[in-house]
Write a protein that holds these residues in place. Structure first.
Motif, short mmCIF file in Angstrom:
data_model
loop_
_atom_site.label_atom_id
_atom_site.label_comp_id
_atom_site.label_asym_id
_atom_site.label_seq_id
_atom_site.Cartn_x
_atom_site.Cartn_y
_atom_site.Cartn_z
N LEU A 47 0.80 -1.11 -0.05
CA LEU A 47 -0.13 -0.02 0.04
C LEU A 47 0.77 1.33 0.07
CD1 LEU A 47 -2.75 -0.99 2.35
CD2 LEU A 47 -2.97 -0.53 -0.05
N GLN A 48 1.79 1.02 0.78
CA GLN A 48 2.75 2.40 0.79
C GLN A 48 3.60 2.74 -0.48
OE1 GLN A 48 5.25 1.29 4.25
NE2 GLN A 48 4.26 2.55 5.69
N ALA A 49 3.52 1.78 -1.31
CA ALA A 49 4.04 2.12 -2.52
C ALA A 49 3.04 2.84 -3.78
CB ALA A 49 4.65 0.78 -3.21
N LEU A 50 1.84 2.58 -3.27
CA LEU A 50 0.69 3.27 -4.50
C LEU A 50 1.12 4.72 -4.73
CD1 LEU A 50 -2.20 1.04 -3.54
CD2 LEU A 50 -0.32 0.70 -5.52
N PRO A 51 1.34 5.52 -3.57
CA PRO A 51 1.31 7.06 -4.03
C PRO A 51 2.59 7.22 -5.18
CG PRO A 51 1.09 6.79 -1.64
CD PRO A 51 1.53 5.38 -2.22
N GLY A 52 3.63 6.54 -5.18
CA GLY A 52 4.39 6.86 -6.13
C GLY A 52 4.05 6.26 -7.43
N LEU A 53 3.06 5.59 -7.75
CA LEU A 53 2.71 4.94 -8.77
C LEU A 53 1.60 5.70 -9.33
CD1 LEU A 53 3.31 1.16 -7.87
CD2 LEU A 53 4.73 2.63 -9.31
N ILE A 54 0.56 6.23 -8.37
CA ILE A 54 -0.69 6.63 -8.96
C ILE A 54 -0.86 8.01 -8.67
CG2 ILE A 54 -3.32 6.68 -8.80
CD1 ILE A 54 -2.68 3.55 -7.65
N PRO A 55 -0.67 9.10 -9.65
CA PRO A 55 -0.64 10.50 -9.29
C PRO A 55 -1.75 11.36 -8.82
CG PRO A 55 -0.13 10.12 -11.85
CD PRO A 55 -0.42 8.69 -11.02
N GLU A 56 -3.06 10.51 -8.90
CA GLU A 56 -4.19 11.20 -8.48
C GLU A 56 -4.34 11.09 -7.00
OE1 GLU A 56 -4.35 10.25 -12.73
OE2 GLU A 56 -3.80 8.90 -11.15
N ILE A 57 -3.42 10.37 -6.29
CA ILE A 57 -3.36 10.22 -4.67
C ILE A 57 -2.92 11.40 -4.17
CG2 ILE A 57 -2.48 9.26 -2.62
CD1 ILE A 57 -2.34 6.68 -4.53
N ASP A 58 -3.74 12.41 -3.54
CA ASP A 58 -3.11 13.54 -2.93
C ASP A 58 -2.46 13.47 -1.65
OD1 ASP A 58 -4.15 15.04 -5.00
OD2 ASP A 58 -6.01 15.67 -4.13
N ASP B 203 -11.34 14.27 -6.20
CA ASP B 203 -12.61 14.13 -6.29
C ASP B 203 -12.99 12.61 -6.59
OD1 ASP B 203 -11.95 13.65 -8.96
OD2 ASP B 203 -12.31 15.96 -9.42
N THR B 204 -14.26 12.43 -6.75
CA THR B 204 -14.63 11.04 -6.96
C THR B 204 -14.07 10.47 -8.22
OG1 THR B 204 -16.80 11.82 -7.89
CG2 THR B 204 -16.75 11.20 -5.60
N ASP B 205 -13.91 11.27 -9.19
CA ASP B 205 -13.25 10.68 -10.43
C ASP B 205 -11.61 10.39 -10.14
OD1 ASP B 205 -15.48 11.41 -12.06
OD2 ASP B 205 -14.64 13.34 -12.61
N ALA B 206 -11.03 11.17 -9.29
CA ALA B 206 -9.56 10.81 -9.09
C ALA B 206 -9.49 9.33 -8.14
CB ALA B 206 -9.05 11.96 -8.43
#
Length: 93
Positions: free
Chosen positions: A23-34, A59-62
């Motif tokens: 899970l911690q790796a996801l922000p580096g892979l998915i730019p929509e995460i704020d 938003d919900t789209d992200a």
């Protein structure tokens, strides 16, 4: 802003560590995460869950882009294998 909270029951401590790492790796892979925080429960009370995730999106789209992303889908596969129960809630402010 959309807030996304997920609580996971993960009985095996080794699986907890693996889930947190993935899970911690996801922000580096998915730019929509704020914003993104994940950790293992320290309270260990009878009704606690083992791993918690708190994330924010524009938003919900992200959030939908995040949910559909192949890296998130791979983590969902792991979750299906190791977590018998989870709780999810989302809200907008």
């Amino acid at each position: 802003m959309l807030h996304h909270v997920v609580l996971f029951q993960v009985p095996d401590p080794l699986h907890r560590e693996e889930l947190v790492r993935r899970l911690q790796a996801l922000p580096g892979l998915i730019p929509e995460i704020d914003g993104y925080e994940v950790g293992v429960d320290v309270s260990r009370v009878d009704n606690s869950y083992d791993v918690g995730l708190y994330s924010t999106f524009a938003d919900t789209d992200a959030l939908e882009v995040y949910r559909a992303h192949h890296a998130h889908q791979a983590v969902l596969q792991l979750i299906g294998d190791i977590s018998p129960h989870r709780i999810v809630t989302d809200w907008l402010d």
